[in-house]
Design an enzyme around this catalytic site. Structure first.
Site, mmCIF file in Angstrom:
data_model
loop_
_atom_site.group_PDB
_atom_site.id
_atom_site.type_symbol
_atom_site.label_atom_id
_atom_site.label_comp_id
_atom_site.label_asym_id
_atom_site.label_seq_id
_atom_site.Cartn_x
_atom_site.Cartn_y
_atom_site.Cartn_z
ATOM 1 N N ASP A 45 57.524 -5.557 -5.514
ATOM 2 C CA ASP A 45 56.580 -4.865 -4.638
ATOM 3 C C ASP A 45 56.284 -3.452 -5.134
ATOM 4 O O ASP A 45 55.841 -2.600 -4.362
ATOM 5 C CB ASP A 45 57.144 -4.789 -3.213
ATOM 6 C CG ASP A 45 56.570 -5.876 -2.318
ATOM 7 O OD1 ASP A 45 55.779 -6.682 -2.817
ATOM 8 O OD2 ASP A 45 56.915 -5.916 -1.122
ATOM 9 N N ASP A 72 69.649 -8.137 -3.911
ATOM 10 C CA ASP A 72 68.868 -6.914 -4.048
ATOM 11 C C ASP A 72 68.892 -6.444 -5.499
ATOM 12 O O ASP A 72 69.694 -6.913 -6.315
ATOM 13 C CB ASP A 72 69.418 -5.828 -3.125
ATOM 14 C CG ASP A 72 68.984 -6.043 -1.675
ATOM 15 O OD1 ASP A 72 68.118 -6.903 -1.445
ATOM 16 O OD2 ASP A 72 69.516 -5.358 -0.784
ATOM 17 N N ASP A 118 69.968 -3.936 -7.122
ATOM 18 C CA ASP A 118 71.136 -3.306 -7.758
ATOM 19 C C ASP A 118 72.354 -4.217 -7.778
ATOM 20 O O ASP A 118 73.450 -3.755 -8.139
ATOM 21 C CB ASP A 118 71.492 -1.999 -7.033
ATOM 22 C CG ASP A 118 71.813 -2.223 -5.565
ATOM 23 O OD1 ASP A 118 71.056 -2.958 -4.912
ATOM 24 O OD2 ASP A 118 72.801 -1.657 -5.073
ATOM 25 N N ASP A 122 67.495 -8.776 7.902
ATOM 26 C CA ASP A 122 68.659 -9.620 7.631
ATOM 27 C C ASP A 122 69.442 -9.915 8.902
ATOM 28 O O ASP A 122 69.853 -11.053 9.149
ATOM 29 C CB ASP A 122 69.557 -8.949 6.590
ATOM 30 C CG ASP A 122 69.764 -7.472 6.872
ATOM 31 O OD1 ASP A 122 69.354 -6.992 7.947
ATOM 32 O OD2 ASP A 122 70.341 -6.786 6.012
#
Length: 649
Positions: free
Chosen positions: A223, A282, A284, A376
């Protein structure tokens, strides 16, 4: 005795001189540290060198700052009266009972004002503070009991060795490609947005998952609104695609719904229907190659299982004092909260990453929704209301990062504490009308939302940051020592148990948790009442850290693929030009930007409020109160000057 006789006065003198040198060195170190702190205060607070003011959000941010500032001004005014009274001998601070002088003892106008203040304080102000303090102490004890019960549950799990286990060996054949029919179809999603520092290591780790290539699809959901970052991610995806990895790149033209909208858009693809499970990481996060083999087999012969969540491990937990303190909190969250709730309730909040979902569970629960900043937790609540069960694997760890600066950490905590309150307002009718058992409804409403998401930041801020300093100016409402010292230290001890190497930081941890209660309280109220900053979505800034093993593996991979990158056959001249531009951007060294510290006004104001209260406690010879308020005030000062995230290892 012969050794003793062998010692002469010169040796004894040298030993004493050595000890004296060490003592002087420690005193000099403390003095230097204190002098540096004063210099930093002068440079940042007075001269404003290399600092900017942290902008206050609309609504609750400004109101909270105004309220704290009013408390500070009131406390300073009362303190000035108390200091004058102390040096004039108008009131005995050692005696808890008030001494109201007669009219003949009045020594001027100021003394008259002080004498008028004493009965007004005892009759009108003290009862209000006492009532609020008793309410907060009751909440504090209830929350402490909840933490204690969770710790007991964790001890029981350790003692009985209770953990989810896989029945038999789901992968009997050693030939991975030869037994592909035994492996379910798995979709892996990596949502990211402007993740320049970490995109490469995340994609690299996911592409090395040990799973048949024909039964695995990786979606890089980018994004990013920075065109240069998009080119870099495209190039990385193309590199792995040329090596035979089934990986695709997706970019949305309109970033609606942020992460939830990104995941929702990816799940709407037609080819997703062929897949049974979806793993989410995610940008990282760096899963180990065995991640899918450690998680997906738990779904076998367990049709009610909707989610398998893995634990986080942090590559930069020892970077500075801030990362060490975060590691304490997160270790308790995973080791105690998630594990206990997973074993005894089969429910916990999805952490948003490092988990594997059954796609059927996502679809039956309504899919990803964009209504809150905690998508989430939202999907986990709705899946629980639909009867799906969750499993937490404490032994499966996925490497990731924690924020290394207070600015990034504060924004992350604001999102994590405002979102649950938004979700509580939206989910409460659905919880009350759902068909789950009553005790599950009570657990969701009373424990999951009210006690752990609302009451905790409320009493922590109100009791330790507002009521405690005020009681020093209103001694009739003084808090007992066990509330200030014994119970908080015991609860901090329980919190540090999952990370025993962090025991030297128990005092900074206790003080920092009280300091962070300002941010958490502000976020909680913003989310509960839908104020301006409640819908703020900010991507947590990463540093791009890697473990030593990851660095070695990356070096080996780079050495193997040197001079092997090529343009795909049939590429046009524009593709060749774009590829060269990507290569130049990737090799270009990033420009180092000078760090600009921020000044946080709410934390600084509370620092002066607590320091003023410590002066008042010093006048009344209250040792425990003085040290607690002094250290707490200094902690607020460090945070307010943006010093807590610097290199303080």
């Amino acid at each position: 005795m012969e050794k003793t006789r062998g010692k002469n006065p010169k040796q004894v003198t040298w030993v004493l001189l050595l000890k004296a040198h060490r003592a002087v060195g420690r005193v000099a170190w403390i003095a230097t540290l204190f002098w540096d702190l004063l210099g930093t205060i002068k440079r940042r607070l007075i001269f404003r060198q290399d600092v900017v003011m942290a902008t206050e959000k609309l609504g609750k941010g400004k109101l909270l700052f105004a309220a704290i500032k009013a408390f500070l001004l009131t406390s300073l005014a009362i303190l000035s009266f108390e200091v004058v009274a102390y040096f004039n001998g108008w009131h005995c601070f050692q005696n808890p009972s008030l001494h109201i002088p007669s009219d003949d003892d009045i020594q001027g106008l100021l003394h008259l004002v002080y004498v008028t203040w004493l009965p007004f304080r005892a009759d009108y102000i003290a009862p209000l503070i006492q009532a609020l303090s008793k309410f907060c102490v009751a909440l504090f004890l209830v929350q402490s009991a909840d933490r204690f019960m969770l710790s007991l549950g964790c001890f029981w799990i350790k003692y009985k060795n209770i953990k989810p286990r896989i029945e038999g060996d789901p992968f009997e054949s050693g030939d991975v490609e030869g037994c592909s029919y035994e492996y379910p179809m798995v979709l892996v999603q990596i949502p990211m947005c402007n993740e320049r520092e970490v995109y490469e290591q995340s994609i690299s780790a996911v592409c090395q998952l040990d799973w048949p290539k024909d039964r695995l699809l990786i979606q890089v959901l980018d994004d990013s609104n920075d065109e240069s970052i998009r080119y870099l991610i495209k190039a990385e995806v193309a590199t792995w695609s040329q090596r035979g990895i089934n990986i695709i790149y997706r970019h949305r033209l309109e970033r609606t719904g942020y992460k939830a909208g990104n995941l929702k858009s990816a799940m709407s693809c037609e080819y997703v229907k062929a897949y049974e499970f979806v793993a989410i990481f995610d940008a990282d996060f760096q899963p180990s190659p065995k991640f899918l083999k450690q998680t997906v087999p738990h779904f076998k012969d367990n049709p009610e299982l909707g989610l398998v969540q893995a634990r986080w491990a942090f590559v930069n937990k020892d970077e500075n004092l801030l990362t060490r303190l975060q590691n304490i909190n997160l270790c308790f969250h995973f080791e105690v909260e998630q594990q206990v709730n997973g074993v005894f309730l089969n429910f916990f909040g999805f952490n948003g990453t490092a988990g594997v979902w059954r796609i059927k569970a996502l679809e039956e629960s309504g899919g990803w929704l964009e209504r809150t900043t905690v998508e989430d937790m939202d999907i986990a609540i709705r899946a629980h209301l639909n009867g799906w069960k969750f499993i937490f694997l404490n032994d499966v760890k996925v490497l990731c990062e924690v924020p290394e600066s207070y600015e990034a950490y504060g924004k992350q905590q604001h999102r994590w504490h405002s979102g649950p309150m938004q979700l509580f307002r939206l989910c409460l009718p659905a919880i009350l009308t759902s068909k789950i058992a009553i005790w599950k409804k009570a657990n969701l409403i009373l424990l999951f939302f009210l006690l752990r998401k609302l009451i905790l930041p409320f009493y922590s801020f109100t009791l330790f940051c507002i009521i405690l300093p005020l009681t020093l100016f209103v001694p009739e409402a003084e808090l007992p020592v066990w509330v200030i010292c014994y119970v908080p230290v015991f609860m901090s001890f329980l919190n540090i148990l999952p990370s025993p190497k962090s025991f030297p930081f128990i005092v900074p941890y206790l003080l920092f948790e009280n300091t962070m209660s300002v941010t958490k309280f502000n976020a909680m109220v913003s989310g509960l009442f839908q104020l301006g900053s409640s819908n703020e979505r900010v991507v947590t800034k990463k540093a791009g850290r890697s473990s030593e093993s990851d660095l070695v593996a990356a070096t080996e991979r780079e050495s193997k693929i040197t001079n092997q990158q090529h343009i795909p056959r049939g590429a046009s001249q524009s593709d060749f030009t774009e590829y060269n531009e990507l290569k130049e951007q990737k090799e270009a060294a990033p420009i180092r930007i000078k760090k600009v510290n921020k000044i946080y006004r709410k934390e600084l104001t509370l620092a002066f409020l607590l320091l003023a209260a410590s002066v008042r406690s010093l006048l009344s010879a209250q040792g425990v109160h003085f040290y607690f308020l002094l250290f707490q005030g200094v902690t607020f000062l460090l945070v307010g000057l943006d010093l807590i995230g610097e290199q303080m290892s």
